[in-house]
Scaffold this motif. Structure first.
Motif, PDB file in Angstrom:
ATOM      1  N   TYR A 368     -62.141  51.838  69.236  1.00 60.14           N
ATOM      2  CA  TYR A 368     -63.108  52.830  68.725  1.00 60.14           C
ATOM      3  C   TYR A 368     -63.628  52.437  67.346  1.00 60.14           C
ATOM      4  O   TYR A 368     -64.801  52.637  67.021  1.00 60.14           O
ATOM      5  CB  TYR A 368     -62.431  54.198  68.675  1.00 60.14           C
ATOM      6  CG  TYR A 368     -63.293  55.322  68.168  1.00 60.14           C
ATOM      7  CD1 TYR A 368     -64.290  55.877  68.961  1.00 60.14           C
ATOM      8  CD2 TYR A 368     -63.105  55.842  66.882  1.00 60.14           C
ATOM      9  CE1 TYR A 368     -65.089  56.915  68.501  1.00 60.14           C
ATOM     10  CE2 TYR A 368     -63.887  56.887  66.411  1.00 60.14           C
ATOM     11  CZ  TYR A 368     -64.881  57.415  67.220  1.00 60.14           C
ATOM     12  OH  TYR A 368     -65.670  58.452  66.747  1.00 60.14           O
ATOM     13  N   SER A 369     -62.758  51.841  66.542  1.00 60.05           N
ATOM     14  CA  SER A 369     -63.158  51.452  65.179  1.00 60.05           C
ATOM     15  C   SER A 369     -64.167  50.303  65.173  1.00 60.05           C
ATOM     16  O   SER A 369     -64.840  50.066  64.175  1.00 60.05           O
ATOM     17  CB  SER A 369     -61.928  51.061  64.362  1.00 60.05           C
ATOM     18  OG  SER A 369     -61.388  49.828  64.822  1.00 60.05           O
ATOM     19  N   PHE A 405     -66.029  58.220  72.443  1.00 57.59           N
ATOM     20  CA  PHE A 405     -66.818  57.003  72.649  1.00 57.59           C
ATOM     21  C   PHE A 405     -68.272  57.347  72.978  1.00 57.59           C
ATOM     22  O   PHE A 405     -69.203  56.721  72.465  1.00 57.59           O
ATOM     23  CB  PHE A 405     -66.199  56.155  73.764  1.00 57.59           C
ATOM     24  CG  PHE A 405     -65.056  55.298  73.314  1.00 57.59           C
ATOM     25  CD1 PHE A 405     -65.275  54.009  72.867  1.00 57.59           C
ATOM     26  CD2 PHE A 405     -63.754  55.783  73.330  1.00 57.59           C
ATOM     27  CE1 PHE A 405     -64.221  53.205  72.438  1.00 57.59           C
ATOM     28  CE2 PHE A 405     -62.699  54.994  72.905  1.00 57.59           C
ATOM     29  CZ  PHE A 405     -62.927  53.703  72.462  1.00 57.59           C
ATOM     30  N   ILE A 406     -68.468  58.367  73.829  1.00 53.31           N
ATOM     31  CA  ILE A 406     -69.833  58.764  74.189  1.00 53.31           C
ATOM     32  C   ILE A 406     -70.597  59.242  72.954  1.00 53.31           C
ATOM     33  O   ILE A 406     -71.742  58.845  72.710  1.00 53.31           O
ATOM     34  CB  ILE A 406     -69.797  59.874  75.259  1.00 53.31           C
ATOM     35  CG1 ILE A 406     -69.246  59.312  76.575  1.00 53.31           C
ATOM     36  CG2 ILE A 406     -71.179  60.469  75.476  1.00 53.31           C
ATOM     37  CD1 ILE A 406     -69.015  60.367  77.647  1.00 53.31           C
ATOM     38  N   LYS A 407     -69.970  60.101  72.171  1.00 45.69           N
ATOM     39  CA  LYS A 407     -70.622  60.662  70.986  1.00 45.69           C
ATOM     40  C   LYS A 407     -70.909  59.590  69.943  1.00 45.69           C
ATOM     41  O   LYS A 407     -72.000  59.562  69.338  1.00 45.69           O
ATOM     42  CB  LYS A 407     -69.729  61.753  70.387  1.00 45.69           C
ATOM     43  CG  LYS A 407     -70.333  62.467  69.192  1.00 45.69           C
ATOM     44  CD  LYS A 407     -71.541  63.285  69.564  1.00 45.69           C
ATOM     45  CE  LYS A 407     -72.066  64.059  68.348  1.00 45.69           C
ATOM     46  NZ  LYS A 407     -73.275  64.842  68.662  1.00 45.69           N
ATOM     47  N   LYS A 408     -69.959  58.690  69.752  1.00 43.48           N
ATOM     48  CA  LYS A 408     -70.145  57.620  68.763  1.00 43.48           C
ATOM     49  C   LYS A 408     -71.311  56.713  69.155  1.00 43.48           C
ATOM     50  O   LYS A 408     -72.142  56.333  68.315  1.00 43.48           O
ATOM     51  CB  LYS A 408     -68.862  56.796  68.656  1.00 43.48           C
ATOM     52  CG  LYS A 408     -68.882  55.717  67.575  1.00 43.48           C
ATOM     53  CD  LYS A 408     -68.729  56.319  66.199  1.00 43.48           C
ATOM     54  CE  LYS A 408     -68.507  55.239  65.142  1.00 43.48           C
ATOM     55  NZ  LYS A 408     -68.297  55.819  63.815  1.00 43.48           N
ATOM     56  N   LEU A 409     -71.397  56.354  70.425  1.00 42.60           N
ATOM     57  CA  LEU A 409     -72.487  55.502  70.893  1.00 42.60           C
ATOM     58  C   LEU A 409     -73.831  56.214  70.772  1.00 42.60           C
ATOM     59  O   LEU A 409     -74.839  55.600  70.390  1.00 42.60           O
ATOM     60  CB  LEU A 409     -72.239  55.083  72.344  1.00 42.60           C
ATOM     61  CG  LEU A 409     -71.115  54.068  72.562  1.00 42.60           C
ATOM     62  CD1 LEU A 409     -70.812  53.920  74.058  1.00 42.60           C
ATOM     63  CD2 LEU A 409     -71.492  52.706  71.974  1.00 42.60           C
ATOM     64  N   ALA A 410     -73.846  57.500  71.089  1.00 46.03           N
ATOM     65  CA  ALA A 410     -75.092  58.263  70.958  1.00 46.03           C
ATOM     66  C   ALA A 410     -75.547  58.321  69.503  1.00 46.03           C
ATOM     67  O   ALA A 410     -76.743  58.192  69.198  1.00 46.03           O
ATOM     68  CB  ALA A 410     -74.894  59.673  71.511  1.00 46.03           C
ATOM     69  N   ARG A 411     -74.600  58.454  68.581  1.00 46.28           N
ATOM     70  CA  ARG A 411     -74.938  58.487  67.152  1.00 46.28           C
ATOM     71  C   ARG A 411     -75.474  57.135  66.689  1.00 46.28           C
ATOM     72  O   ARG A 411     -76.427  57.053  65.909  1.00 46.28           O
ATOM     73  CB  ARG A 411     -73.707  58.903  66.353  1.00 46.28           C
ATOM     74  CG  ARG A 411     -73.932  59.115  64.862  1.00 46.28           C
ATOM     75  CD  ARG A 411     -74.846  60.294  64.589  1.00 46.28           C
ATOM     76  NE  ARG A 411     -74.324  61.561  65.082  1.00 46.28           N
ATOM     77  CZ  ARG A 411     -73.497  62.350  64.396  1.00 46.28           C
ATOM     78  NH1 ARG A 411     -73.076  61.998  63.199  1.00 46.28           N
ATOM     79  NH2 ARG A 411     -73.101  63.496  64.908  1.00 46.28           N
ATOM     80  N   LEU A 412     -74.845  56.045  67.165  1.00 42.92           N
ATOM     81  CA  LEU A 412     -75.309  54.710  66.792  1.00 42.92           C
ATOM     82  C   LEU A 412     -76.711  54.431  67.333  1.00 42.92           C
ATOM     83  O   LEU A 412     -77.485  53.683  66.724  1.00 42.92           O
ATOM     84  CB  LEU A 412     -74.342  53.648  67.316  1.00 42.92           C
ATOM     85  CG  LEU A 412     -72.960  53.579  66.667  1.00 42.92           C
ATOM     86  CD1 LEU A 412     -72.090  52.550  67.384  1.00 42.92           C
ATOM     87  CD2 LEU A 412     -73.069  53.231  65.186  1.00 42.92           C
ATOM     88  N   ASN A 456     -67.486  62.273  62.357  1.00 42.41           N
ATOM     89  CA  ASN A 456     -67.860  60.865  62.490  1.00 42.41           C
ATOM     90  C   ASN A 456     -66.962  59.937  61.682  1.00 42.41           C
ATOM     91  O   ASN A 456     -66.911  58.731  61.943  1.00 42.41           O
ATOM     92  CB  ASN A 456     -69.321  60.679  62.052  1.00 42.41           C
ATOM     93  CG  ASN A 456     -69.869  59.323  62.422  1.00 42.41           C
ATOM     94  OD1 ASN A 456     -69.580  58.805  63.503  1.00 42.41           O
ATOM     95  ND2 ASN A 456     -70.633  58.719  61.526  1.00 42.41           N
ATOM     96  N   LEU A 457     -66.245  60.478  60.702  1.00 42.57           N
ATOM     97  CA  LEU A 457     -65.409  59.659  59.821  1.00 42.57           C
ATOM     98  C   LEU A 457     -63.967  59.547  60.322  1.00 42.57           C
ATOM     99  O   LEU A 457     -63.187  58.768  59.761  1.00 42.57           O
ATOM    100  CB  LEU A 457     -65.415  60.234  58.403  1.00 42.57           C
ATOM    101  CG  LEU A 457     -66.794  60.335  57.733  1.00 42.57           C
ATOM    102  CD1 LEU A 457     -66.676  60.959  56.344  1.00 42.57           C
ATOM    103  CD2 LEU A 457     -67.447  58.960  57.641  1.00 42.57           C
ATOM    104  N   GLU A 458     -63.614  60.286  61.337  1.00 42.50           N
ATOM    105  CA  GLU A 458     -62.250  60.250  61.876  1.00 42.50           C
ATOM    106  C   GLU A 458     -62.029  58.942  62.643  1.00 42.50           C
ATOM    107  O   GLU A 458     -62.825  58.563  63.497  1.00 42.50           O
ATOM    108  CB  GLU A 458     -62.027  61.443  62.800  1.00 42.50           C
ATOM    109  CG  GLU A 458     -60.707  61.432  63.545  1.00 42.50           C
ATOM    110  CD  GLU A 458     -59.510  61.437  62.622  1.00 42.50           C
ATOM    111  OE1 GLU A 458     -58.614  60.586  62.815  1.00 42.50           O
ATOM    112  OE2 GLU A 458     -59.480  62.278  61.695  1.00 42.50           O
ATOM    113  N   SER A 459     -60.943  58.234  62.314  1.00 42.67           N
ATOM    114  CA  SER A 459     -60.675  56.934  62.941  1.00 42.67           C
ATOM    115  C   SER A 459     -59.959  57.067  64.282  1.00 42.67           C
ATOM    116  O   SER A 459     -60.059  56.176  65.125  1.00 42.67           O
ATOM    117  CB  SER A 459     -59.828  56.064  62.005  1.00 42.67           C
ATOM    118  OG  SER A 459     -58.597  56.700  61.710  1.00 42.67           O
TER     119      SER A 459
END
Length: 564
Positions: A368-369, A405-412, A456-459
């Protein structure tokens, strides 16, 4: 024997004693005379002359000297081959004392000749010469001759060749971490990739040599040795666990003398020791990248215990974390290079986890990181998304984990290039289809605040609270400046009846491909609206006629508008 040497001393004319360069005709004459036992001292004359030629070629380019050197090498090899056939390089118990002295003298000259050829391979001359390639061919042909008379593979001679090829002065480290040594490349192309016995014995005594070098050589020299090594093994080895298949492979030496090359465990053991030793060398970032690109296909399958790479791979997988608290990067490129190392490690880690029972704690946390803004601008993003799709394929994964993972990719995707977004949209669609519990993120009516609960900052992906968020980023992508992306994003407004996307259709998209798609698009309306009124000129508008009392008035309306 003393009488013979006195007789041969007459051959050492003042011309040779002064060290004057000889002609090719002189060399040929000396070579023909060697056939007479009384002229064996010609070996000394020719070997001395070859040494002088090599020393001169180190400082200047000379085609005549090179031609003469090649002729000397050819003549010496031919005559030593004849002596091998006559048994004059082999000692036996039945020989008298005088014969033993002669044989010892010939063996000494033969060893000196091989030593000069090895020096020639190792040395860096003033230019790339055919003489050095001739030396390589000659040494490998000597292997064949020695094997035919000793009835075993001449490992000592071959290991000497391997040492000068790996620790030679020819070539430099290229930007991709490989070597450009022309002698090494010739060895690989003409010999190493074709003959199984040369591959087998390449690793037979290599671990000890590598350990010796590690304790005695400087880091920059070790990096050049590694560049030569990785250039050799990046080509697939001929090794096969099927003995019949392996016996069908070509060998440089007759298979009659090669019984041990079909011992699989012996080869894997020596290969394992060589790899683990040389990977402990101080390598450059480019060499780490090149190694990781081939490790899972060219190295791991041939090791006896691939688990020995666990520490090496886990250290590289955590490389980014290890450097976060250290000094700042010198430039953005260096930071980007370091961030690519964990991504390239994934292939080999997956191979160990799948087939060799590697347990990696917090694997998904580290995975994830790796999702950051740089990821979508690298040339390795396709490789990364293939593996992430594989890692998230299990339906037994936690919905909190998948949602992160879905949310992180959408944000990127909001700040990614158009070609990067093209990959993310079908990737998210497939994840939602595979994990229906995450569907709530498309239309979450439980959100009471306008603030996004996703952290978004949580590892740790288990603690991001992404499952309680919504994918408003996808709504934003529906208004993307590129029409193809906007159309693709609108798939989330429709019922999820479409089958999963084939990611391979989207992983290799680029700006060029997007432009080519638009350029080749066929529109339904083929006609274009045109101005129906005809004009005589594009810019000048004339008023009046030649018969008018007033002068003709000419107004250039467009040009006047742009006048400064």
């Amino acid at each position: 024997m003393t009488t013979k040497r006195k007789a041969n001393s007459s051959l050492e004319t003042p011309e040779f004693k002064r060290g004057t360069t000889t002609s090719v005709k002189d060399v040929q004459k000396l070579g023909m005379e060697i056939e007479n036992e009384a002229k064996y001292n010609n070996f000394t004359i020719l070997i001395d002359q070859l040494e002088k030629i090599i020393s001169k070629l180190k400082f200047k380019k000379d085609a005549n000297l090179e031609s003469e050197g090649r002729k000397i090498v050819s003549i010496l090899f031919k005559n030593f081959k004849i002596l091998f056939g006559e048994g004059k390089l082999k000692k036996t118990k039945n020989q008298d004392e005088e014969t033993k002295i002669v044989i010892n003298w010939i063996i000494t000259k033969n060893d000196r000749f091989k030593g000069i050829l090895l020096e020639l391979l190792e040395s860096k001359l003033s230019y790339e010469t055919s003489l050095q390639l001739d030396a390589l061919d000659t040494l490998l042909n000597i292997l064949r001759i020695e094997a035919s008379y000793t009835k075993v593979f001449p490992t000592k001679t071959y290991q000497s060749i391997v040492k000068v090829l790996l620790n030679g002065q020819n070539g430099v480290i290229l930007p991709d971490g490989l070597s450009n040594s022309f002698v090494l490349l010739e060895f690989i192309e003409s010999f190493f990739v074709k003959y199984w016995d040369l591959q087998f014995y390449f690793f037979s005594n290599l671990p000890n040599i590598l350990k010796e070098w590690k304790s005695s050589l400087a880091p920059d020299k070790l990096q050049l040795i590694y560049a030569n090594f990785i250039t050799i093994i990046r080509n697939k080895l001929l090794f096969d666990t099927n003995e019949e298949e392996l016996k069908s492979k070509s060998t440089w030496i007759s298979q009659t003398y090669l019984s041990s090359i079909y011992k699989f465990n012996l080869f894997k053991s020596q290969f394992q020791k060589s790899i683990t030793t040389i990977l402990s060398y101080p390598l450059t970032i480019s060499q780490y990248k090149t190694t990781l690109l081939i490790l899972h296909k060219r190295v791991i399958p041939f090791m006896s215990q691939p688990q020995g790479l666990m520490d090496f791979l886990t250290d590289l997988y955590n490389l980014q974390e290890q450097n976060e608290d250290s000094s700042e990067w010198e430039d953005a490129n260096e930071e980007l290079d370091h961030s690519m190392i964990p991504i390239l490690t994934l292939n080999s880690l997956y191979e160990l986890m799948k087939n060799h029972n590697l347990e990696y704690p917090d694997f998904y946390t580290k995975l994830y990181s790796l999702l950051d803004s740089n990821l979508l601008y690298t040339k390795y993003r396709s490789r990364f998304f293939r593996l992430v799709d594989l890692f998230l394929s299990s339906t037994h994964l936690s919905s909190n984990l998948v949602a992160s993972f879905i949310k992180k990719l959408a944000r990127l995707a909001l700040t990614a290039s158009a070609s990067g977004v093209v990959m993310i949209i079908p990737f998210i669609y497939n994840l939602l289809k595979r994990h229906p519990t995450c569907m709530i993120m498309l239309h979450n009516t439980n959100i009471e605040s306008i603030n996004d609960p996703y952290n978004n900052l949580e590892s740790n992906p288990m603690n991001t609270n992404a499952i309680n968020s919504s994918l408003w980023e996808l709504e934003t992508l529906m208004n993307h400046y590129h029409p193809n992306i906007a159309t693709l994003a609108k798939i989330f407004k429709e019922p999820f009846k479409k089958p999963n996307y084939n990611l391979e259709d989207f992983l290799d998209w680029s700006y060029i491909k997007l432009l080519e798609t638009e350029q080749s698009r066929k529109y339904k309306v083929q006609t274009t609206a045109l101005e129906f009124e005809e004009f005589n000129s594009a810019l000048n508008v004339k008023h009046g006629s030649a018969n008018d009392d007033e002068d003709e008035v000419s107004k250039n309306i467009l040009l006047e508008s742009w006048c400064m």
